[in-house]
Design a protein around this motif. Sequence first.
Motif, PDB file in Angstrom:
ATOM      1  N   ALA A 135       0.838  -1.209   0.000  1.00 57.36           N
ATOM      2  CA  ALA A 135       0.000   0.000   0.000  1.00 57.36           C
ATOM      3  C   ALA A 135       0.869   1.254   0.000  1.00 57.36           C
ATOM      4  CB  ALA A 135      -0.944  -0.010   1.200  1.00 57.36           C
ATOM      5  N   GLU A 136       1.971   1.211   0.737  1.00 56.69           N
ATOM      6  CA  GLU A 136       2.904   2.349   0.750  1.00 56.69           C
ATOM      7  C   GLU A 136       3.521   2.542  -0.641  1.00 56.69           C
ATOM      8  OE1 GLU A 136       7.092   3.758   2.865  1.00 56.69           O
ATOM      9  OE2 GLU A 136       6.132   1.895   3.529  1.00 56.69           O
ATOM     10  N   GLY A 137       3.917   1.443  -1.277  1.00 56.22           N
ATOM     11  CA  GLY A 137       4.486   1.535  -2.621  1.00 56.22           C
ATOM     12  C   GLY A 137       3.497   2.075  -3.630  1.00 56.22           C
ATOM     13  N   VAL A 138       2.250   1.630  -3.542  1.00 58.89           N
ATOM     14  CA  VAL A 138       1.206   2.122  -4.448  1.00 58.89           C
ATOM     15  C   VAL A 138       0.982   3.620  -4.235  1.00 58.89           C
ATOM     16  CG1 VAL A 138      -1.258   1.979  -4.990  1.00 58.89           C
ATOM     17  CG2 VAL A 138       0.089  -0.111  -4.750  1.00 58.89           C
ATOM     18  N   GLN A 139       0.982   4.055  -2.974  1.00 61.53           N
ATOM     19  CA  GLN A 139       0.809   5.485  -2.694  1.00 61.53           C
ATOM     20  C   GLN A 139       1.976   6.284  -3.274  1.00 61.53           C
ATOM     21  OE1 GLN A 139      -1.972   7.086  -1.277  1.00 61.53           O
ATOM     22  NE2 GLN A 139      -0.870   8.753  -2.248  1.00 61.53           N
ATOM     23  N   LEU A 140       3.182   5.751  -3.149  1.00 63.22           N
ATOM     24  CA  LEU A 140       4.342   6.432  -3.728  1.00 63.22           C
ATOM     25  C   LEU A 140       4.217   6.529  -5.246  1.00 63.22           C
ATOM     26  CD1 LEU A 140       7.130   4.834  -1.523  1.00 63.22           C
ATOM     27  CD2 LEU A 140       6.529   7.266  -1.592  1.00 63.22           C
ATOM     28  N   LEU A 141       3.733   5.463  -5.873  1.00 62.28           N
ATOM     29  CA  LEU A 141       3.492   5.523  -7.320  1.00 62.28           C
ATOM     30  C   LEU A 141       2.465   6.599  -7.648  1.00 62.28           C
ATOM     31  CD1 LEU A 141       3.263   1.907  -8.818  1.00 62.28           C
ATOM     32  CD2 LEU A 141       4.899   3.690  -9.394  1.00 62.28           C
ATOM     33  N   ASP A 142       1.385   6.628  -6.883  1.00 67.94           N
ATOM     34  CA  ASP A 142       0.341   7.631  -7.098  1.00 67.94           C
ATOM     35  C   ASP A 142       0.892   9.052  -6.942  1.00 67.94           C
ATOM     36  OD1 ASP A 142      -1.518   5.640  -7.557  1.00 67.94           O
ATOM     37  OD2 ASP A 142      -2.475   5.819  -5.587  1.00 67.94           O
ATOM     38  N   ASP A 143       1.865   9.201  -6.036  1.00 74.04           N
ATOM     39  CA  ASP A 143       2.496  10.503  -5.786  1.00 74.04           C
ATOM     40  C   ASP A 143       3.652  10.771  -6.755  1.00 74.04           C
ATOM     41  OD1 ASP A 143       0.731  10.840  -3.688  1.00 74.04           O
ATOM     42  OD2 ASP A 143       2.186  10.251  -2.144  1.00 74.04           O
ATOM     43  N   GLN A 144       3.830   9.879  -7.726  1.00 71.07           N
ATOM     44  CA  GLN A 144       4.883   9.970  -8.741  1.00 71.07           C
ATOM     45  C   GLN A 144       6.294   9.944  -8.143  1.00 71.07           C
ATOM     46  OE1 GLN A 144       4.012  13.022 -11.641  1.00 71.07           O
ATOM     47  NE2 GLN A 144       1.869  12.429 -11.716  1.00 71.07           N
ATOM     48  N   LYS A 145       6.440   9.229  -7.034  1.00 66.15           N
ATOM     49  CA  LYS A 145       7.750   8.999  -6.409  1.00 66.15           C
ATOM     50  C   LYS A 145       8.184   7.594  -6.814  1.00 66.15           C
ATOM     51  CE  LYS A 145       6.777  12.150  -2.643  1.00 66.15           C
ATOM     52  NZ  LYS A 145       6.590  12.305  -1.183  1.00 66.15           N
ATOM     53  N   VAL A 146       8.498   7.466  -8.083  1.00 63.31           N
ATOM     54  CA  VAL A 146       8.693   6.159  -8.705  1.00 63.31           C
ATOM     55  C   VAL A 146       9.911   5.438  -8.150  1.00 63.31           C
ATOM     56  CG1 VAL A 146       9.022   4.959 -10.901  1.00 63.31           C
ATOM     57  CG2 VAL A 146       7.506   6.932 -10.783  1.00 63.31           C
ATOM     58  N   ASP A 147      11.021   6.138  -7.955  1.00 59.04           N
ATOM     59  CA  ASP A 147      12.228   5.489  -7.438  1.00 59.04           C
ATOM     60  C   ASP A 147      11.981   4.889  -6.056  1.00 59.04           C
ATOM     61  OD1 ASP A 147      13.618   6.181  -9.748  1.00 59.04           O
ATOM     62  OD2 ASP A 147      14.518   7.965  -8.860  1.00 59.04           O
ATOM     63  N   GLU A 148      11.268   5.634  -5.215  1.00 56.71           N
ATOM     64  CA  GLU A 148      10.958   5.144  -3.871  1.00 56.71           C
ATOM     65  C   GLU A 148      10.003   3.946  -3.940  1.00 56.71           C
ATOM     66  OE1 GLU A 148       9.964   8.300  -0.999  1.00 56.71           O
ATOM     67  OE2 GLU A 148      10.848   9.685  -2.467  1.00 56.71           O
ATOM     68  N   ALA A 149       9.027   4.023  -4.818  1.00 51.68           N
ATOM     69  CA  ALA A 149       8.085   2.911  -4.981  1.00 51.68           C
ATOM     70  C   ALA A 149       8.825   1.668  -5.443  1.00 51.68           C
ATOM     71  CB  ALA A 149       6.989   3.277  -5.973  1.00 51.68           C
ATOM     72  N   LEU A 150       9.741   1.844  -6.371  1.00 50.07           N
ATOM     73  CA  LEU A 150      10.526   0.722  -6.887  1.00 50.07           C
ATOM     74  C   LEU A 150      11.309   0.045  -5.759  1.00 50.07           C
ATOM     75  CD1 LEU A 150      11.161  -0.658  -9.593  1.00 50.07           C
ATOM     76  CD2 LEU A 150      13.063   0.921  -9.847  1.00 50.07           C
ATOM     77  N   GLN A 151      11.861   0.835  -4.863  1.00 51.49           N
ATOM     78  CA  GLN A 151      12.588   0.275  -3.716  1.00 51.49           C
ATOM     79  C   GLN A 151      11.656  -0.532  -2.821  1.00 51.49           C
ATOM     80  OE1 GLN A 151      14.437   3.680  -1.865  1.00 51.49           O
ATOM     81  NE2 GLN A 151      16.262   3.529  -3.159  1.00 51.49           N
ATOM     82  N   ILE A 152      10.467  -0.012  -2.590  1.00 49.72           N
ATOM     83  CA  ILE A 152       9.498  -0.722  -1.742  1.00 49.72           C
ATOM     84  C   ILE A 152       9.129  -2.058  -2.375  1.00 49.72           C
ATOM     85  CG2 ILE A 152       7.119  -0.691  -0.851  1.00 49.72           C
ATOM     86  CD1 ILE A 152       8.852   1.193   0.731  1.00 49.72           C
ATOM     87  N   PHE A 153       8.771  -2.040  -3.659  1.00 47.39           N
ATOM     88  CA  PHE A 153       8.341  -3.269  -4.323  1.00 47.39           C
ATOM     89  C   PHE A 153       9.484  -4.284  -4.395  1.00 47.39           C
ATOM     90  CE2 PHE A 153       5.310  -0.250  -6.600  1.00 47.39           C
ATOM     91  CZ  PHE A 153       4.295  -0.459  -5.677  1.00 47.39           C
ATOM     92  N   THR A 154      10.703  -3.804  -4.606  1.00 49.50           N
ATOM     93  CA  THR A 154      11.860  -4.710  -4.627  1.00 49.50           C
ATOM     94  C   THR A 154      12.064  -5.337  -3.253  1.00 49.50           C
ATOM     95  OG1 THR A 154      12.885  -3.465  -6.429  1.00 49.50           O
ATOM     96  CG2 THR A 154      14.338  -4.864  -5.104  1.00 49.50           C
ATOM     97  N   GLY A 155      11.869  -4.548  -2.209  1.00 45.47           N
ATOM     98  CA  GLY A 155      11.961  -5.075  -0.848  1.00 45.47           C
ATOM     99  C   GLY A 155      10.898  -6.125  -0.567  1.00 45.47           C
TER     100      GLY A 155
END
Length: 131
Positions: free
Chosen positions: A42-62
Amino acid sequence: ALHAALLAVAENGEGELQGAIEDALRSCWEDSGDAKVNAEMAEGVQLLDDQKVDEALQIFTGVLGKAPGFAEAWHKRSIAYFAQKNFKEAVEDCRKALEIRPLHYWCLTGMGTCHYELGEKEKAMECWKAA
C-alpha cells in the motif's frame, strides 16, 4: 471461478456486475496473506500515485525479497519500471507475475503496452488479445 464469471458478464454487457467481479479479483490479487507485506505494498502504491517512482521501486523490490511468490508485487514493480520507461525490465516483471497468476489480465495489458513501446507490435497484440 471469478475469471469465468467475468468473461460471462463481459460477453453479456453487464457493466455493474462486471465492475464488482473486477473489484473482487483485484482484492484477491492484492492480498499477500501477510499484513506487513500488504502495508508495504500500500505504501508503494501510494508512492506511485504521488509519482515517487524510485521510492516505490525500492518498496516493491523489498517486498519481492520477502515474498517472491507474490504476483502483485511483480506486477506493481513492472508499473514502476514502465513509469521510468524501463520497458524491458517491466516485461520481465510481468512475465514473473504471469508465471504465478497466468490470468492476470491487467498484467497482460501492461505487458502488451510495454511490447508496443519497444516496437514489438505483434507481441503487444498477443498480450492484449490474451487479456
